[in-house]
Design an enzyme around this catalytic site. Structure first.
Site, short mmCIF file in Angstrom:
data_model
loop_
_atom_site.label_atom_id
_atom_site.label_comp_id
_atom_site.label_asym_id
_atom_site.label_seq_id
_atom_site.Cartn_x
_atom_site.Cartn_y
_atom_site.Cartn_z
N GLU A 173 0.80 -1.23 0.00
CA GLU A 173 0.00 0.00 0.00
C GLU A 173 0.83 1.28 0.00
O GLU A 173 0.61 2.17 0.83
CB GLU A 173 -0.95 -0.02 1.20
CG GLU A 173 -1.87 -1.22 1.22
CD GLU A 173 -2.87 -1.21 2.38
OE1 GLU A 173 -2.71 -0.40 3.31
OE2 GLU A 173 -3.80 -2.03 2.32
N ASN A 213 2.04 -5.32 -3.06
CA ASN A 213 0.63 -5.59 -2.76
C ASN A 213 -0.12 -4.28 -2.52
O ASN A 213 0.40 -3.40 -1.81
CB ASN A 213 0.58 -6.47 -1.49
CG ASN A 213 -0.77 -7.10 -1.23
OD1 ASN A 213 -1.30 -7.80 -2.09
ND2 ASN A 213 -1.31 -6.88 -0.04
N HIS A 250 -10.33 -5.92 -2.56
CA HIS A 250 -11.38 -5.63 -1.57
C HIS A 250 -12.52 -4.95 -2.31
O HIS A 250 -12.50 -3.73 -2.52
CB HIS A 250 -10.85 -4.71 -0.47
CG HIS A 250 -9.90 -5.37 0.48
ND1 HIS A 250 -10.30 -6.39 1.32
CD2 HIS A 250 -8.59 -5.16 0.73
CE1 HIS A 250 -9.26 -6.78 2.05
NE2 HIS A 250 -8.21 -6.06 1.70
N GLU A 279 -6.54 -10.47 -1.13
CA GLU A 279 -7.34 -10.19 0.07
C GLU A 279 -8.82 -10.04 -0.29
O GLU A 279 -9.49 -9.11 0.15
CB GLU A 279 -6.84 -8.91 0.76
CG GLU A 279 -5.37 -8.95 1.12
CD GLU A 279 -4.89 -7.70 1.85
OE1 GLU A 279 -5.72 -6.87 2.31
OE2 GLU A 279 -3.66 -7.55 1.96
N ASP A 281 -12.61 -9.78 -0.69
CA ASP A 281 -13.92 -9.79 -0.05
C ASP A 281 -14.86 -8.93 -0.89
O ASP A 281 -14.40 -8.07 -1.64
CB ASP A 281 -13.89 -9.37 1.44
CG ASP A 281 -13.11 -8.11 1.72
OD1 ASP A 281 -12.86 -7.32 0.78
OD2 ASP A 281 -12.77 -7.89 2.90
C1 XIL Z 1 -6.43 -5.85 8.23
C2 XIL Z 1 -6.84 -6.97 9.16
O1 XIL Z 1 -7.79 -7.76 8.50
C3 XIL Z 1 -7.40 -6.42 10.44
O2 XIL Z 1 -7.59 -7.47 11.37
C4 XIL Z 1 -6.44 -5.38 11.03
O3 XIL Z 1 -7.06 -4.77 12.13
C5 XIL Z 1 -6.09 -4.33 10.01
O4 XIL Z 1 -5.55 -4.95 8.87
N1 XIL Z 1 -4.99 -4.33 3.61
C6 XIL Z 1 -4.06 -5.22 4.08
C7 XIL Z 1 -4.37 -6.08 5.25
O5 XIL Z 1 -3.00 -5.38 3.45
O6 XIL Z 1 -3.24 -6.36 6.01
C8 XIL Z 1 -5.44 -5.46 6.09
O7 XIL Z 1 -5.77 -6.39 7.12
C9 XIL Z 1 -6.63 -5.08 5.27
C10 XIL Z 1 -6.25 -4.07 4.23
#
Ligand code: XIL
Length: 495
Positions: A173, A213, A250, A279, A281
């Site tokens: 990020e 990432n 996401h 990741e 969802d």
């Molecule tokens: C999130 C986790 O799911 C949470 O439990 C934590 O509080 C914050 O981080 N991008 C990422 C992940 O790369 O590491 C993040 O995970 C979600 C967004």
């Protein structure tokens, strides 16, 4: 804590959404057609778990795991059953692994690592350098001292997991929505901090794939996507070591599947990196979006796998959006079926190279043994090239397996450079491009059945010029051909 912003349009929102809908409808229709076929004539070969279904095309299907939930039997049994790649949701992040300077703590990370590997699941490392979830002591540093702390952190964590992981999200990020660099404390150490992180990582563990990432890089026409793309292109052109791009995917928090997602995956892959959805969802688990994102990955040979960000809705960091594939009771949701059907409809094989490295010019060896009964032993895996189930069928892909001296692991190098098995079947490249399958086929004297066994330990296809290559080290890993890169996963001894 990171937040994922909605994708803001850089062009006309109306045009974008119409185009997206048209493409997207196509994806849904395709998946629906496959689903109909599966219902009408149940395919005895269709896999019944996400991991097994993804493995049919050489991909993985993973989930994020929280160490604190592993004691929940419903959670851990679903996770072990359905997934074959595991990401630690928080336990390998900098705040968890180096809470005090130079004092590393791998207890939670190892808990996840051990749980996964004891069940035969692979692990992605997440993450080494990020603006969020930093140890508090980084907050007191800046400039060269913060830079050094980052380097030391990468070295410390990667040494612990050396040779054990499938990939590391080296940097997470690092971009703003408009494609500029995020103004983090790490960015404040100098614009080259990302490449320093990758160079450090490559030196720390040459065997692991190194990924960048990020979120909101799924829409090809979005500024942030372009910013990340330009960085990867620059890295590849200058030889900065990078193997993969993780698109967090996401489709929650206001984001949704863009119609050009597959284009984005293709364009990143065309730079010479693997891509993965890391990741996933989706708000309310839209079946069409889940099927569409899965299909987009399946349509891109270098999209090597998909990871969802949690098991059940109740485990999600965005649980109010019910964004995962299992409900709070552990039941499969409709989105689960849409993903499984899409995976089961895929043809064979993504391409997936080892980490890029030096590519010395191999020369055919003059001292390799010929004659019967030689095994082809992988230098990295210690396993042998094996014809699954001792099949003699043309087109059977070869794999790595524990060496056992059986005839399906005995290869003979002939004077015409064939590698024969069972006397009349030849090691055969199904194509000449990166990622082409390596299989057995009736010997026919063609160049795709001729191999140079080289003095540097590689075996190159005469037709393709590419090396025998394997993505992992475990039993069942499929063998392919790929650009020679000098790594141990491309070395096999005939002995
Ligand atoms: C999130 C986790 O799911 C949470 O439990 C934590 O509080 C914050 O981080 N991008 C990422 C992940 O790369 O590491 C993040 O995970 C979600 C967004």
């Amino acid at each position: 804590m990171a937040t994922t912003s909605p994708v803001h349009s850089t062009g006309s929102p109306r045009r974008r959404s119409l185009r997206g809908r048209a493409l997207f409808t196509g994806a849904v229709a395709t998946v629906a057609a496959f689903a109909a076929v599966l219902v009408a004539t149940p395919d005895a070969n269709a896999a019944s778990t996400l991991g097994a279904a993804a493995a049919q095309s050489g991909r993985y299907f993973g989930t994020a795991i929280a160490a604190s939930r592993l004691g929940d039997g419903t959670y851990s049994s679903i996770a072990a059953r359905e997934f074959n790649m595991i990401t630690a949701e928080n336990e390998m992040k900098p705040d968890a692994t180096e809470p005090q300077r130079g004092q590393f703590n791998f207890s939670s990370g190892d808990q996840i690592y051990n749980w996964a590997t004891q069940r035969g699941l692979k692990v992605r490392g997440h993450t080494l350098a990020w603006h969020a979830q930093q140890p508090s002591w980084w907050g007191g540093l800046s400039g060269s001292s913060l830079r050094q702390a980052m380097i030391d952190h990468i070295n410390g964590v990667m040494a612990h997991y050396k040779g054990k992981l499938a990939a590391w999200d080296v940097v997470n990020e690092a971009f703003n929505e408009d494609g500029s660099r995020r103004g983090s404390n790490l960015q404040g150490t100098g614009n080259d901090w990302i490449e320093v992180a990758f160079r450090t990582a490559r030196a720390a563990d040459p065997s692991v794939k190194l990924c960048y990432n990020d979120y909101n890089i799924e829409n090809w026409s979005y500024g942030k996507t372009q910013g990340v793309y330009n960085m990867i292109r620059d890295f590849k052109s200058r030889g900065v070591p990078i193997d993969c791009v993780g698109l967090q995917t996401h489709f929650t928090g206001g984001s949704s599947l863009p119609g050009n997602f597959q284009t984005t995956l293709q364009n990143f892959a065309a730079l010479g990196v693997d891509v993965a959805l890391t990741e996933v969802d989706v708000t309310n688990s839209s079946t069409s979006q889940y099927a569409g994102l899965t299909q987009a990955c399946l349509n891109v040979p270098r999209c090597i796998g998909i990871t969802v960000w949690g098991v059940r809705d109740s485990d999600s960091w965005r649980s109010s959006e019910n964004p995962l594939l299992f409900d709070g009771g552990g039941n499969k949701k409709a989105a689960y079926t849409s993903v499984l059907n899409a995976l089961n409809s895929a043809g064979p094989g993504p391409s997936s190279p080892a980490p890029s490295g030096s590519s010395g010019g191999p020369s055919p060896s003059t001292s390799v043994p010929t004659g019967n009964g030689n095994r082809l032993l992988g230098a990295q895996s210690g396993r042998c090239i094996d014809v699954p189930s001792a099949s003699q069928n043309n087109g059977t892909r070869v794999q790595l397996y524990d060496c056992n001296g059986q005839t399906n692991q005995q290869w003979t190098l002939t004077s015409s450079r064939q590698l024969t098995v069972y006397g009349n079947r030849c090691l055969d490249a199904a194509g000449s491009g990166n990622g082409s399958a390596v299989q057995i086929y009736s010997c026919n004297g063609q160049a795709n059945q001729q191999w140079n066994v080289n003095s540097n330990g590689t075996i190159t296809g005469v037709q393709s010029g590419r090396c025998l290559d394997v993505w992992g080290t475990g039993n069942g890993q499929q063998v392919q051909i790929y650009d020679c890169n000098g790594q141990a996963n491309q070395r096999f001894s005939l002995s």
